[in-house]
Design a protein around this motif. Structure first.
Motif, PDB file in Angstrom:
ATOM      1  N   ALA A   1       0.662  -1.256  -0.017  1.00  0.00           N
ATOM      2  CA  ALA A   1       0.087   0.041   0.072  1.00  0.00           C
ATOM      3  C   ALA A   1       0.819   1.297   0.125  1.00  0.00           C
ATOM      4  O   ALA A   1       0.844   2.201  -0.956  1.00  0.00           O
ATOM      5  CB  ALA A   1      -0.836  -0.166   1.280  1.00  0.00           C
ATOM      6  N   LEU A   2       1.972   1.315   1.026  1.00  0.00           N
ATOM      7  CA  LEU A   2       2.667   2.565   0.931  1.00  0.00           C
ATOM      8  C   LEU A   2       3.648   2.682  -0.352  1.00  0.00           C
ATOM      9  O   LEU A   2       3.772   3.691  -0.902  1.00  0.00           O
ATOM     10  CB  LEU A   2       3.565   2.481   2.142  1.00  0.00           C
ATOM     11  N   GLY A   3       4.043   1.414  -0.966  1.00  0.00           N
ATOM     12  CA  GLY A   3       4.742   1.476  -1.916  1.00  0.00           C
ATOM     13  C   GLY A   3       4.104   2.238  -2.996  1.00  0.00           C
ATOM     14  O   GLY A   3       4.713   2.977  -3.802  1.00  0.00           O
ATOM     15  N   ILE A   4       2.775   1.728  -3.544  1.00  0.00           N
ATOM     16  CA  ILE A   4       2.012   2.358  -4.358  1.00  0.00           C
ATOM     17  C   ILE A   4       2.009   4.035  -4.197  1.00  0.00           C
ATOM     18  O   ILE A   4       2.093   4.745  -5.148  1.00  0.00           O
ATOM     19  CB  ILE A   4       0.752   1.734  -4.316  1.00  0.00           C
ATOM     20  N   MET A   5       2.090   4.442  -2.945  1.00  0.00           N
ATOM     21  CA  MET A   5       1.897   6.003  -2.745  1.00  0.00           C
ATOM     22  C   MET A   5       3.384   6.298  -2.858  1.00  0.00           C
ATOM     23  O   MET A   5       3.153   7.622  -3.226  1.00  0.00           O
ATOM     24  CB  MET A   5       1.616   6.122  -1.292  1.00  0.00           C
ATOM     25  N   MET A   6       4.456   5.714  -2.923  1.00  0.00           N
ATOM     26  CA  MET A   6       5.559   6.323  -3.099  1.00  0.00           C
ATOM     27  C   MET A   6       5.703   6.716  -4.671  1.00  0.00           C
ATOM     28  O   MET A   6       6.686   7.477  -4.957  1.00  0.00           O
ATOM     29  CB  MET A   6       6.652   5.594  -2.339  1.00  0.00           C
ATOM     30  N   ILE A   7       5.404   5.688  -5.391  1.00  0.00           N
ATOM     31  CA  ILE A   7       5.534   5.753  -6.776  1.00  0.00           C
ATOM     32  C   ILE A   7       5.644   7.126  -7.577  1.00  0.00           C
ATOM     33  O   ILE A   7       6.240   7.602  -7.996  1.00  0.00           O
ATOM     34  CB  ILE A   7       4.942   4.813  -7.658  1.00  0.00           C
ATOM     35  N   PRO A   8       4.280   7.847  -7.298  1.00  0.00           N
ATOM     36  CA  PRO A   8       4.192   9.098  -7.945  1.00  0.00           C
ATOM     37  C   PRO A   8       5.346  10.260  -7.555  1.00  0.00           C
ATOM     38  O   PRO A   8       5.722  10.784  -8.385  1.00  0.00           O
ATOM     39  CB  PRO A   8       2.812   9.524  -7.795  1.00  0.00           C
ATOM     40  N   ILE A   9       5.441  10.238  -6.508  1.00  0.00           N
ATOM     41  CA  ILE A   9       6.637  11.437  -5.907  1.00  0.00           C
ATOM     42  C   ILE A   9       7.689  11.125  -6.224  1.00  0.00           C
ATOM     43  O   ILE A   9       8.512  11.935  -6.916  1.00  0.00           O
ATOM     44  CB  ILE A   9       6.465  11.461  -4.520  1.00  0.00           C
ATOM     45  N   ALA A  10       8.090   9.704  -6.310  1.00  0.00           N
ATOM     46  CA  ALA A  10       9.461   9.377  -6.975  1.00  0.00           C
ATOM     47  C   ALA A  10       9.606   9.533  -8.218  1.00  0.00           C
ATOM     48  O   ALA A  10      10.755  10.040  -8.834  1.00  0.00           O
ATOM     49  CB  ALA A  10       9.735   7.851  -6.512  1.00  0.00           C
ATOM     50  N   LEU A  11       8.661   9.282  -9.254  1.00  0.00           N
ATOM     51  CA  LEU A  11       8.741   9.427 -10.477  1.00  0.00           C
ATOM     52  C   LEU A  11       8.980  11.074 -10.807  1.00  0.00           C
ATOM     53  O   LEU A  11       9.621  11.428 -11.478  1.00  0.00           O
ATOM     54  CB  LEU A  11       7.561   9.038 -11.271  1.00  0.00           C
ATOM     55  N   ARG A  12       8.035  11.790 -10.113  1.00  0.00           N
ATOM     56  CA  ARG A  12       8.111  13.073 -10.657  1.00  0.00           C
ATOM     57  C   ARG A  12       9.228  13.851 -10.267  1.00  0.00           C
ATOM     58  O   ARG A  12       9.914  14.661 -10.818  1.00  0.00           O
ATOM     59  CB  ARG A  12       6.838  14.007  -9.653  1.00  0.00           C
ATOM     60  N   THR A  13       9.765  13.635  -8.884  1.00  0.00           N
ATOM     61  CA  THR A  13      11.158  14.319  -8.369  1.00  0.00           C
ATOM     62  C   THR A  13      12.096  13.866  -9.388  1.00  0.00           C
ATOM     63  O   THR A  13      13.120  14.443  -9.855  1.00  0.00           O
ATOM     64  CB  THR A  13      11.320  14.139  -6.768  1.00  0.00           C
ATOM     65  N   THR A  14      12.361  12.386  -9.450  1.00  0.00           N
ATOM     66  CA  THR A  14      13.247  12.031 -10.299  1.00  0.00           C
ATOM     67  C   THR A  14      13.636  12.711 -11.701  1.00  0.00           C
ATOM     68  O   THR A  14      14.416  13.446 -12.267  1.00  0.00           O
ATOM     69  CB  THR A  14      13.146  10.624 -10.635  1.00  0.00           C
ATOM     70  N   GLU A  15      12.396  12.820 -12.247  1.00  0.00           N
ATOM     71  CA  GLU A  15      11.915  13.421 -13.657  1.00  0.00           C
ATOM     72  C   GLU A  15      12.726  14.992 -13.620  1.00  0.00           C
ATOM     73  O   GLU A  15      13.400  15.462 -14.493  1.00  0.00           O
ATOM     74  CB  GLU A  15      10.808  13.209 -14.399  1.00  0.00           C
ATOM     75  N   GLU A  16      12.113  15.589 -12.689  1.00  0.00           N
ATOM     76  CA  GLU A  16      12.182  16.962 -12.599  1.00  0.00           C
ATOM     77  C   GLU A  16      13.740  17.495 -12.544  1.00  0.00           C
ATOM     78  O   GLU A  16      14.440  18.216 -13.180  1.00  0.00           O
ATOM     79  CB  GLU A  16      11.438  17.738 -11.591  1.00  0.00           C
ATOM     80  N   PHE A  17      14.371  16.446 -11.486  1.00  0.00           N
ATOM     81  CA  PHE A  17      15.733  16.652 -11.193  1.00  0.00           C
ATOM     82  C   PHE A  17      16.857  16.425 -12.451  1.00  0.00           C
ATOM     83  O   PHE A  17      17.864  16.927 -12.517  1.00  0.00           O
ATOM     84  CB  PHE A  17      15.969  16.410  -9.888  1.00  0.00           C
ATOM     85  N   LEU A  18      16.324  15.431 -12.974  1.00  0.00           N
ATOM     86  CA  LEU A  18      17.334  14.814 -14.033  1.00  0.00           C
ATOM     87  C   LEU A  18      17.235  15.843 -15.049  1.00  0.00           C
ATOM     88  O   LEU A  18      18.335  16.301 -15.804  1.00  0.00           O
ATOM     89  CB  LEU A  18      16.752  13.620 -14.635  1.00  0.00           C
ATOM     90  N   ARG A  19      15.835  16.389 -15.487  1.00  0.00           N
ATOM     91  CA  ARG A  19      15.667  17.358 -16.526  1.00  0.00           C
ATOM     92  C   ARG A  19      16.699  18.708 -16.154  1.00  0.00           C
ATOM     93  O   ARG A  19      17.159  19.732 -16.942  1.00  0.00           O
ATOM     94  CB  ARG A  19      14.209  17.774 -16.662  1.00  0.00           C
ATOM     95  N   ALA A  20      16.641  18.870 -14.928  1.00  0.00           N
ATOM     96  CA  ALA A  20      17.418  20.061 -14.423  1.00  0.00           C
ATOM     97  C   ALA A  20      18.960  20.073 -14.824  1.00  0.00           C
ATOM     98  O   ALA A  20      19.604  21.204 -14.807  1.00  0.00           O
ATOM     99  CB  ALA A  20      16.885  20.529 -13.107  1.00  0.00           C
ATOM    100  N   VAL A  21      19.309  18.984 -14.896  1.00  0.00           N
ATOM    101  CA  VAL A  21      20.896  18.906 -15.219  1.00  0.00           C
ATOM    102  C   VAL A  21      21.296  19.346 -16.669  1.00  0.00           C
ATOM    103  O   VAL A  21      20.575  19.257 -17.404  1.00  0.00           O
ATOM    104  CB  VAL A  21      21.430  17.290 -15.221  1.00  0.00           C
ATOM    105  N   PRO A  22      22.059  20.454 -16.751  1.00  0.00           N
ATOM    106  CA  PRO A  22      22.438  21.050 -18.072  1.00  0.00           C
ATOM    107  C   PRO A  22      22.617  20.099 -19.149  1.00  0.00           C
ATOM    108  O   PRO A  22      23.268  19.056 -18.768  1.00  0.00           O
ATOM    109  CB  PRO A  22      23.430  22.111 -17.646  1.00  0.00           C
ATOM    110  N   VAL A  23      22.232  20.443 -20.253  1.00  0.00           N
ATOM    111  CA  VAL A  23      22.473  19.674 -21.574  1.00  0.00           C
ATOM    112  C   VAL A  23      24.088  19.634 -21.518  1.00  0.00           C
ATOM    113  O   VAL A  23      24.431  18.566 -22.193  1.00  0.00           O
ATOM    114  CB  VAL A  23      21.777  20.307 -22.687  1.00  0.00           C
TER     115      VAL A  23
END
Lengths: 344, 319, 282
Positions: free
Chosen positions: C142-164
């Motif tokens: 149950a808690l794992g399912i709740m962790m997925i969205p935040i993990a995904l969104r934050t990972t994506e945002e911070f990876l994108r923030a790395v300069p090209v």
């Protein structure tokens, strides 16, 4: 790289540690779920029982009578507990799901009291059935309404508006109150009716007994209802109810037991004792039940349950008054001891 | 790194060499992870749908427009709950986003690095406070504070507005919105600050070199650069607000009604599910609560979709 | 060149306002932490960390099983939820484009908005009913399912923030795409990703509703992963709403302990991974 390996090893060790159970004789584990109202006495009982029988662990969680009925029907717990008896519908559903019947065993008695917040008034107010129904229906709007004044001649009631506080969550406490109101007020029976969760004509909803007590404490000129224990523990004033015999009775373990004694008990123990006729009976009292399937496959579990029930009806009952629960009257106890034999 | 063989006549050998670099594997594995999220959500949706068959047949669309809530008579309508959920979330966002963004800007641009780190650390800790404790703090601290200090001031100045009229009994939509705002602020502050910090320094320097003030360079250059991440944090915050259960039910008043005033008590979808699910013993009652979960899901779809459209068109208009 | 008065005034005003915002947030924070510490710390004793819960009226009870139970459930949740979220975020930031990515992002936001109690009901149907028992594992799901969205969104945002420029540099040196991602980009974003993980863990550590129907609660110790277990948030919930003042005090203490534990894990993780100076990378 070595860091990763070290982390891995630490993690594996932790997993192994957490996974290893008790190495001595595996305890006999049972689980039960249901009403929150009797939770204090149930946890006391299961703790005391475990001290007597070291290897038996009965884990009870209070999460609501509905959850108790649902999960015992699903078979995800060994027994349930409920503040309201199962309906015929639910018993039939249980039969279909688990191909056995379900038995009700009353354990203790509780009482629901009206509690209020009036500045300068700490006396116990008297409430007639009509007055209480009128307040919760929203028909009686002010504290100095004639219905309240006539029952309390010695108290100076203010002309303030009554703020009604009820339960927002479904609860056995609400069921008991609405069961009583349905019996004493035809208007209530035709309107909101009886149930753990109803459509309240007026008022704010508080979550749980403490939610109601908290709101009453904070809101001047408010009235709510709660289990006797909560009122006592929180030093809240508790009103006296006029019973069927016309007397204004205070809710105590004794007056609740008297209510139970004055109502004839049915064979399946599913009986409501609100508005009981005894002279000293408190009219908003109720049993609370353990729900036990009548066919239990696991012989070891069956022995434990039967033994526990016998203990509960014996030494267990004497522990109730200390926690402000009312013990069962003698005739009910005897009937239950016999009914235990129905568990196969 | 493996050296390329002198000649690669087959596509097969080329393929093997590509695989050796690991790219297709990484692509597949991460893609599968992304797809599994779709699978999980789909399964959840299926459960919500299957578990609400009875009320969907009985009520149909009138469930969404009806306002009655009578478990005994088995008459159910979701409108008051939809209203409460939407209003509390929007008001919470209206409060939390400016304050959170303001704090994030301060912490990213103005505060000395150590102080900023320490403060952010503590603010992130706010996210760890259990929901039920927020509820208790709401009742013991926030509601009395609103009753004595905030609401009298509000009604004195803005009392002519219909949203601030009526009696304030403490528990209300307003109180619930405030509690939600406090709960979602850490998400906005934390994520926005990190994204702002990641904006390259030369962006700021270029703006300053062209003669902008500190604020102008921040607001007109740095924030737009980080806008995507900031909006991401707002979505996270919105989602949390829509689904928040325990804290809301303790301070919202739990009265299923529609009201033009924020000071009146109300109810939210998550709160009613939490309140009634444990005790719901009839099939219909249980399934109605599951259907409410479905309604909230649909609501989230609509709100997220609308927000995305707004952002898309804004970005499109800019270009 | 002197700036116009208006621009300077706006500058001063807005910058002050941001300071005000920060003070407001910090102030609220202090009040909450202070209140918790005041009410909670005074009820803490050694028993709290070593003993099982005692029934009402008996002294000397504690929440040792709940502390361990919370740890185990969170571990399962992290092992299930974080990899899916993290890898999904990597996909969206590095490989994805087009409709599939858009859909995944959208659906993830939807999942994030599902009330925790509905996730609990879902996990009950998914894990508890088929297994016919409550368990630590179900709570972790149950808690794992709740962790997925935040993990995904934050990972994506911070990876994108790395300069090209970082990526281009690596590729110019001959690294393959996946190698670039895993050896250059992710380490560059690790501070943000870690921060997201902590936020995630913190939020999930305090959730009660999903655990009610899955981990169930336990008055005794819970060996292994397939038995019901007590957890701190559930104990807090039960004790906070009980009639007995003693249990109410224990609830505050438990809330305080939960906060301190999350703080501790947070601090340890940051120390271990180390914060890279993120400002002004180019």
């Amino acid at each position: 790289m070595t860091k990763t390996i070290r982390n891995f090893a630490a993690g594996a060790a932790m997993l192994a540690l957490a996974a290893c159970g008790s190495s001595e004789q595996a305890p006999q584990r049972l689980t039960g779920i249901g009403a929150t109202f009797p939770e204090p006495i149930y946890t006391k009982w299961f703790s005391e029982y475990q001290k007597l029988h070291n290897e038996i662990q009965i884990n009870y969680q209070g999460q609501g009578s509905g959850a108790g009925i649902r999960q015992v029907t699903d078979g995800t717990v060994d027994f349930g507990a409920s503040d309201q008896p199962m309906t015929d519908e639910q018993i039939a559903a249980f039969k279909t799901a688990r191909s056995s019947g379900i038995l009700h065993f009353p354990t203790v008695l509780g009482a629901v009291v009206p509690t209020y917040n009036l500045a300068g008034i700490s006396a116990e107010l008297n409430f007639t059935p009509a007055a209480l129904a009128g307040i919760f229906l929203g028909k009686i709007k002010k504290w100095n309404d004639p219905a309240l004044v006539s029952a309390n001649p010695d108290v100076k009631l203010p002309s303030a508006e009554i703020v009604v506080i009820h339960r927002s969550d479904g609860s056995g406490t609400s069921f008991v109150l609405t069961d009583y109101l349905s019996k004493v007020s035809p208007e209530w029976a035709a309107g909101p009716g009886r149930g753990a969760a109803i459509s309240w004509p007026v008022g704010l909803g508080g979550k749980g007994n403490p939610g109601v007590v908290g709101l009453v404490k904070q809101t001047p000129n408010s009235i709510g209802y709660t289990e006797m224990i909560f009122a006592i523990q929180n030093s809240m004033p508790a009103g006296r109810m006029q019973n069927a015999a016309g007397k204004f009775i205070k809710a105590t373990p004794e007056s609740a037991t008297e209510a139970a004694a004055s109502v004839p008990m049915t064979a399946d123990f599913r009986v409501s004792i609100t508005n009981a006729s005894g002279d000293g009976a408190y009219p908003i009292s109720s049993f609370t039940w353990l729900l036990i399937p009548d066919k239990i496959q696991d012989a070891a579990k069956r022995t434990v349950i039967v033994d526990f029930l016998k203990w509960m009806l014996g030494p267990g009952q004497s522990m109730a008054p200390a926690l402000q629960f009312a013990a069962l009257p003698a005739p009910v106890l005897e009937k239950e001891l016999q009914a235990i034999n129905n568990i196969q | 790194m493996a050296t390329t063989p002198a000649a690669l006549p087959d596509t097969r050998a080329k393929f093997i060499q590509r695989v050796r670099t690991g790219d297709p594997i990484a692509h597949t594995i991460t893609g599968m992870a992304a797809a599994s999220i779709l699978a999980i959500t789909g399964l959840l949706l299926y459960h919500l749908w299957a578990g609400s068959g009875l009320p969907r047949e009985t009520f149909g669309w009138s469930f969404v427009t009806g306002s009655a809530w009578d478990p005994v008579a088995e008459k159910f309508g979701a409108l008051p709950f939809i209203f409460g959920t939407v209003v509390t979330s929007i008001v919470a966002l209206l409060v939390a986003v400016p304050v959170g963004l303001g704090a994030a800007i301060f912490l990213a641009e103005l505060a000395p690095r150590r102080a900023s780190d320490a403060l952010t650390f503590m603010i992130e800790l706010l996210a760890a406070v259990p929901s039920v404790i927020y509820g208790l703090l709401g009742i013991f601290l926030l509601v009395p504070f609103l009753q004595t200090s905030v609401v009298p001031a509000l009604t004195a100045t803005l009392g002519f507005l219909p949203i601030f009229q009526g009696q304030f009994l403490g528990v209300s939509i307003f109180s619930a919105s405030m509690v939600l705002a406090i709960m979602i602020v850490p998400f906005i502050v934390s994520v926005s600050r990190e994204v702002l910090l990641a904006v390259p320094q030369d962006q700021r320097e270029a703006a300053l070199a062209l003669g902008s003030t500190r604020w102008e360079s921040t607001w007109k250059v740095v924030v737009p650069y980080a806008l995507r991440g900031i909006l991401g944090s707002v979505f996270l915050a919105l989602a949390r607000a829509l689904g928040e259960t325990m804290a809301v039910t303790m301070v919202i008043g739990n009265k299923p009604q529609l009201s033009s005033s924020l000071l009146a008590p109300g109810y939210s979808i998550a709160a009613v599910i939490a309140n009634e699910f444990a005790e719901a013993s009839s099939q219909m009652h249980q399934q109605v609560l599951v259907e409410l979960g479905l309604v909230l899901f649909a609501l989230t779809v609509l709100i997220n979709g609308a927000a995305r459209l707004m952002i898309y068109s804004y970005k499109g208009a800019e270009k | 060149m002197t700036l116009s008065f208006r621009r300077r005034a706006v500058n001063a005003l807005m910058l002050t306002l941001t300071g005000v915002c920060t003070t407001l947030v910090a102030g609220i924070l202090l009040v909450i932490l202070g209140y918790l510490a005041w009410n909670g710390a005074t009820s803490l004793n050694l028993n709290f960390f070593t003993k099982l819960p005692a029934p009402v009226g008996e002294a000397g009870g504690g929440m040792a099983n709940a502390i361990l139970g919370s740890g185990k459930v969170l571990l399962v949740a992290m092992l299930l939820g974080v990899p899916i979220g993290f890898l999904g975020g990597v996909y969206l930031a590095e490989f994805g484009a087009g409709m599939f990515s858009g859909v995944v992002r959208y659906v993830t936001d939807l999942l994030n908005g599902v009330p925790s109690i509905v996730i609990g009901i879902f996990a009950y149907a998914l894990v508890v009913q088929p297994m016919k028992r409550h368990s630590t594992f179900a709570g972790g799901v149950a808690l794992g399912i709740m962790m997925i969205p935040i993990a995904l969104r934050t990972t994506e945002e911070f990876l994108r923030a790395v300069p090209v420029s970082l990526r281009e540099g690596a590729m110019a040196l001959g690294a393959s795409k996946s190698r670039t991602i895993f050896t250059i980009v992710i380490p560059a974003a690790k501070s943000g990703i870690l921060s997201g993980l902590m936020l995630n863990l913190a939020r999930v550590a305090g959730e009660t509703a999903p655990l009610l129907f899955t981990a169930f609660g336990n008055t005794f110790w819970s060996p292994g992963w397939l038995n019901e277990t007590a957890t701190l948030p559930q104990m807090i919930y039960n004790y906070a709403i009980s009639a007995y003042a003693d249990q109410n005090r224990q609830a505050w203490a438990a809330g305080f302990v939960l906060l301190v534990l999350v703080l501790g894990v947070n601090a340890a993780a940051r120390f271990a991974i180390g914060r890279t100076p993120a400002r002004g990378r180019s």
